[in-house]
Design an enzyme around this catalytic site. Structure first.
Site, PDB file in Angstrom:
ATOM      1  N   ASP A 177       0.913  -1.144   0.000  1.00 42.50           N
ATOM      2  CA  ASP A 177       0.000   0.000   0.000  1.00 42.50           C
ATOM      3  C   ASP A 177       0.948   1.187   0.000  1.00 42.50           C
ATOM      4  OD1 ASP A 177      -1.392   2.309   0.894  1.00 42.50           O
ATOM      5  OD2 ASP A 177      -3.020   1.002   1.532  1.00 42.50           O
ATOM      6  N   HIS A 178       1.051   1.893  -1.126  1.00 45.10           N
ATOM      7  CA  HIS A 178       2.150   2.859  -1.237  1.00 45.10           C
ATOM      8  C   HIS A 178       2.014   3.994  -0.219  1.00 45.10           C
ATOM      9  CE1 HIS A 178      -0.550   5.244  -3.843  1.00 45.10           C
ATOM     10  NE2 HIS A 178       0.263   6.256  -3.634  1.00 45.10           N
ATOM     11  N   HIS A 240      -5.808   2.919   1.456  1.00 41.08           N
ATOM     12  CA  HIS A 240      -5.000   4.050   1.906  1.00 41.08           C
ATOM     13  C   HIS A 240      -5.589   4.736   3.143  1.00 41.08           C
ATOM     14  CE1 HIS A 240      -3.032   3.275  -1.783  1.00 41.08           C
ATOM     15  NE2 HIS A 240      -3.717   4.072  -2.553  1.00 41.08           N
TER      16      HIS A 240
END
Ligand code: BG6
Length: 484
Positions: A177-178, A240
């Protein structure tokens, strides 16, 4: 600020989908920046693997172009990309057949750490995992990296987890999950658990409510096909915003170690209450005289998918019982801004009388752009004329405080890929975490589908639908204004 770069151990990184958009925009430029920073040892090797028929030199041209376009401003030492390109190679591979696997096996060096980046459609995860196994490419020291979307609901996420688990242990699976790789997102943990100031107040007794906003100015761009089957809930909230919520709400882990951190995040997700229908606001950006609206962008005139979502949530545990969390995210809004705002309660008693007005401390953590924090503190308004109070921000913009290096901070993908090589899973989602997030998300989506909910149109360049403002106003609160 002194930057400390510790080279990682030698590795082979194979990027399945090596000619795709993610590789071009993020993975390859990110690796190059790490090379420039001196973090890549000389023996490291990056192998693109994809269907296109190409040789090493063709792929190097592709990588050079990707770096020129997406690596951003580079230091003087880093204008020369050839040294990096020497470590890059390419194998034409058939993910669903036998082509290319023997060649890949020849290229990958058995004695090194291998990371396999699955930058491909999730429908190919099983085929690739299976072939890595069959061709003896999946040793104990191998890691696989998978991207979101990790499933589209609980059942599909479980199926994906089961597919990967056939050939890889959980400690070998890195679900990206960046947002977890963003500098300021990690800073949330440093701020909460590295200072004594905040934690005693970080609970329902002192916090009135918390707002989490991830606003974007862009629309769905060329990703209409994917986005229209996903919407803001699946694209942003389930992953996010959920991760931000976990970091802001979790209990202090005993150590900054992968499972200690992830156990605490999981507890937050499992403590989330179901969301009441009147605490959900969905929106779609409207068309204007000059710009297409959401439905034109996704080429679906009857689409009921949301490009904006606001929610009011509750976490049922001792720390947060009764404290609402308001989340919102959307496309084509007024500003690109991600921030978390912790609004503290009023002082229990005002010694200054009613004329002094109502004042409260507000801690705003800006994740992007312009990372930093402000803390609104109440002081006396200067000048004669009695005791009037005013709120002033203590502003800490990290680039001002830490110098220009803070602005050139490592990008999310760079940090995360290096963590994969180091074997550190702290900033990656565990399988049970992803499943728990879907278990909370699914009934919300099922609810609005059953109610045939139609998203409210909202103006491009605004703050989202009116109902989202009402979500707060009904509670006597308001969103912090979206500022560029
Ligand atoms: C992605 C979403 O995961 O995150 C996109 O799929 C979104 O829709 C993007 O635009 C936002 O990321 P960032 O890093 O630009 O905030």
């Amino acid at each position: 600020m002194v930057s400390r770069v510790i080279p990682v151990e030698p590795f082979d990184l194979v990027i399945f989908g090596g000619t795709g958009d993610l590789a071009r925009r993020k993975i390859l430029p990110g690796l190059f920046r790490r090379y420039c920073a001196g973090q890549m040892p000389p023996e490291a090797q990056v192998i693109g693997a994809a269907r296109s028929d190409m040789d090493d030199s063709g792929y190097r041209d592709f990588v050079r172009d990707a770096i020129t376009e997406f690596a951003g401003p580079l230091s003087d030492e880093c204008q020369q990309v050839d040294g990096f390109l020497d470590r890059v190679g390419y194998v034409t591979i058939d993910a669903q057949g036998e082509g290319g696997w023997a060649e890949l096996k020849d290229r990958v060096r058995a004695e090194l750490v291998h990371a396999y980046y699955f930058s491909v459609a999730p429908s190919l995860f099983g085929d690739i995992a299976e072939r890595l196994h069959l061709h003896g490419l999946a040793g104990d020291d191998s890691r696989i990296v998978v991207e979101k979307p990790f499933g589209k609901d609980l059942d599909s996420a479980r199926a994906l987890n089961a597919t990967l688990a056939k050939h890889f242990d959980e400690h070998q699976i890195y679900r990206i999950d960046h947002y977890l790789g963003k500098e300021t997102v990690q800073n949330l943990m440093a701020v909460r658990f590295g200072n004594v100031l905040f934690e005693p107040l970080w609970n329902a007794q002192y916090v009135d409510h918390i707002q989490i906003t991830v606003a974007e100015t862009v629309g769905v761009g060329g990703r209409g096909g994917y986005y229209d089957t996903s919407g803001a809930m699946r694209d942003m909230v389930q992953n996010h915003l959920m991760q931000l919520l976990c970091l802001i709400a979790m209990e202090p882990p005993a150590k900054f170690e992968p499972d200690a951190v992830r156990d605490e995040k999981l507890k937050v997700i499992r403590a989330l209450e179901p969301v009441e229908p009147h605490h959900i606001v969905r929106g779609q950006y409207d068309k204007t005289a000059d710009a297409p609206g959401y439905r034109q962008d996704v080429e679906n005139p009857r689409s009921f998918t949301e490009s904006f979502l606001a929610l009011k949530l509750h976490i049922s545990n001792w720390r947060w019982a009764g404290t609402p969390f308001y989340l919102r995210t959307g496309k084509k809004l007024k500003a690109r801004t991600s921030e978390i705002v912790v609004v503290f309660k009023d002082a229990p008693h005002s010694i200054f009388g009613a004329d002094a007005g109502r004042h409260r401390n507000v801690l705003a953590i800006r994740l992007q752009p312009n990372e930093g924090m402000t803390l609104d503190v109440t002081i006396k308004e200067p000048g004669p004329g009695g005791m009037r109070l005013v709120d002033v921000p203590l502003d800490m913009t990290f680039a001002d405080a830490l110098g220009p290096e803070a602005e050139q901070a490592t990008e999310a993908y760079e940090r995360l890929i290096m963590d994969v090589i180091r074997g550190n899973q702290t900033l990656f989602m565990r399988g049970d975490e992803v499943e728990a997030a879907w278990a909370w998300t699914d009934p919300i989506i099922a609810g609005w589908t059953a109610r045939s909910d139609v998203p409210k149109p909202y103006d491009q360049g605004g703050s989202g639908p009116e109902d989202s403002l009402m979500l707060m106003h009904r509670d006597g609160r308001r969103w912090r204004e979206l500022k560029a």
